[in-house]
Design an enzyme around this catalytic site. Structure first.
Site, PDB file in Angstrom:
ATOM      1  N   GLU A 290      30.135  33.284  39.565  1.00 31.95           N
ATOM      2  CA  GLU A 290      28.794  32.388  39.374  1.00 31.95           C
ATOM      3  C   GLU A 290      27.217  32.978  39.402  1.00 31.95           C
ATOM      4  O   GLU A 290      27.489  34.286  39.700  1.00 31.95           O
ATOM      5  CB  GLU A 290      29.256  31.999  41.172  1.00 31.95           C
ATOM      6  CG  GLU A 290      28.318  30.948  41.334  1.00 31.95           C
ATOM      7  CD  GLU A 290      28.362  30.273  42.482  1.00 31.95           C
ATOM      8  OE1 GLU A 290      28.768  28.988  42.909  1.00 31.95           O
ATOM      9  OE2 GLU A 290      27.524  30.597  44.072  1.00 31.95           O
TER      10      GLU A 290
ATOM     11  N   TYR B 118      22.450  26.842  36.346  1.00 32.45           N
ATOM     12  CA  TYR B 118      23.508  27.613  37.222  1.00 32.45           C
ATOM     13  C   TYR B 118      24.807  27.519  36.008  1.00 32.45           C
ATOM     14  O   TYR B 118      25.610  26.942  35.242  1.00 32.45           O
ATOM     15  CB  TYR B 118      24.149  26.932  37.542  1.00 32.45           C
ATOM     16  CG  TYR B 118      25.334  26.519  38.429  1.00 32.45           C
ATOM     17  CD1 TYR B 118      25.746  27.076  39.982  1.00 32.45           C
ATOM     18  CD2 TYR B 118      26.646  26.672  38.225  1.00 32.45           C
ATOM     19  CE1 TYR B 118      26.867  27.744  40.625  1.00 32.45           C
ATOM     20  CE2 TYR B 118      27.918  26.600  38.354  1.00 32.45           C
ATOM     21  CZ  TYR B 118      27.850  27.591  39.774  1.00 32.45           C
ATOM     22  OH  TYR B 118      29.154  27.514  40.320  1.00 32.45           O
TER      23      TYR B 118
END
Ligand code: ADP
Ligand code: MG
Length: 390
Positions: free
Chosen positions: A197, A109
């Site tokens: 993101e 991530y």
């Protein structure tokens, strides 16, 4: 303002943030054409909506042949995709992104946002890629590494190293990762982004980093200096009543409760929502009618609030500072003539000429207009009215 994955990936390409090759498609034929143009023998058909969790909701499918691309594009285009971010009503898919299938060795991530407390952008990385990051943050916060980046010095090697060590990357991969993160930082800063993101950021079988997913949100107040980004706005993804309100100079945000709120000033609007909750109710919206609060804006406000079928009562909470309360009271009466207001309206007017306003409303003697003594009384009455208890 948010944009689609395919648009965010366009921006990534411009900044040398590596992404798989892909093409957006609006029809099944275009999807098939896109897959043929991309070539290869593995594709991913991805629903383009402004929400995450598409994979789990059935909006991301792997295709091993052109026929499968056709099948999944046909299936996904036009479907109502429900994910944990769309709410139970879901979102209709109007376009798909056809992307080459990547060889995933590891998922990470990587995200960036503005840390308001630190007053600096923060970059976050985690080995728990592909998972909901909110869950990781709640359950295993130690698995998220963060660096705040002082914009006056920009992204430096030590920021990248801290993140890379946190991800447990071997020495020979650190340089590539730092290049990736530094390119991402530039994409964020140059475009006045508020949020980026990448979930998942992957390492491929041959040791390359690729952004497999991409979400980007921008600071609305900075859009005027990014016409190319403003053009990416997709009105189909936005709440129609919010757009209508904006066109009339009202700031309206739809919420899930049943007490409609009409308030002047953003601060008072927030306080009104708080006190409704405090009294055991749920606000149906945020609405700031601005300083003017004239009959037309008030009427438009009623009209917009009442488009939400959940609304069972309206709380008008207006503080007469520059605008006098008697004018607002007349405005409310005028507005009820323009718009058919079929739910109880609790009115609290305070400030300049509040007494005259109370007189006007009392004399008008309209059945579903209920006067409130003060803010707390108004909130109590509005919550009770929404429950049918008044
Ligand atoms: P969402 O987060 O909305 O579910 P993603 O873009 O993250 O959407 O896709 C969901 C999952 O699908 C990813 O976690 C990844 O495992 C897989 N995936 C997405 N794009 C590709 C791709 N190009 N190649 C291979 N797998 C992919
Ligand atoms: Mg994702």
């Amino acid at each position: 303002m948010n944009i689609h994955e395919y648009q965010a990936k366009e921006i990534f390409r411009k900044y040398n943030v590596p992404v798989p090759r892909g093409k957006v498609a609006f029809t099944v034929d275009e999807a098939v054409e896109a897959a043929k143009e991309l070539g290869g023998n593995l594709w991913v058909v991805k629903a383009q909506i402004h929400a995450g969790g598409r994979g789990l909701g059935g909006g991301v499918k792997l295709a091993k042949s052109i026929d499968e691309v056709r099948h999944w594009a046909d299936e996904i285009l036009g479907m109502t995709l429900v994910t944990h971010q769309t709410g139970p009503e879901g979102k209709v898919v109007h376009k798909v992104y056809i992307e080459e299938g990547a060889d995933i060795a590891k998922e990470f991530y990587l995200g960036m946002l503005l840390d308001r407390a630190a007053e600096m952008p923060v970059m976050m990385a985690s080995t728990e890629g592909g998972m909901e990051i909110e869950k990781v943050a709640a359950e295993t916060p130690e698995k998220i590494v963060k660096v705040t980046i002082d914009p006056t010095i920009g992204f430096q090697g030590f920021h990248g190293r801290k993140l890379a060590f946190g991800l447990g990357l071997p020495k020979e991969e650190i340089g590539t990762f730092i290049k990736f993160a530094s390119a991402l930082y530039n994409a964020y800063m140059d475009n006045d982004a508020e949020m980026i993101e990448i979930n998942p950021l992957i390492k491929t079988g041959d040791g390359k980093f690729l952004a497999l997913d991409a979400k980007m949100g921008f600071d609305d107040n900075a859009l005027y200096r990014h016409p190319d980004i403003s053009e990416m706005r997709d009105l189909e993804e936005e709440e129609p009543t919010e757009l209508e309100a904006k066109a009339h100079g009202l700031s309206y945000i739809k919420l899930d409760g049943n007490v409609g709120c009409m308030v002047n000033g953003a601060g008072l609007a927030m306080a009104t929502m708080d006190i409704i909750k405090h009294e055991g109710g749920e606000p149906a919206n945020f609405l700031d009618v601005g300083g003017g609060a004239n009959p037309e804006t008030v009427a438009k406000g009623f009209e917009i609030i009442l488009k939400d079928p959940n609304v069972k009562a309206i709380f008008v909470n207006i503080f007469g500072g520059i605008v006098r309360c008697d004018r607002v009271a007349n405005g409310i009466l005028e507005a009820t003539k323009i718009t058919d207001v079929n739910v109880p309206v609790v009115v609290r007017l305070d400030g300049t000429n509040a007494d005259e306003a109370a007189e006007i409303l009392k004399n008008a003697n309209i059945e579903n207009i209920i006067a409130a003594e003060n803010l707390a009384d108004g909130a109590r009455k509005a919550v009770a009215a929404a429950k049918g208890e008044l």
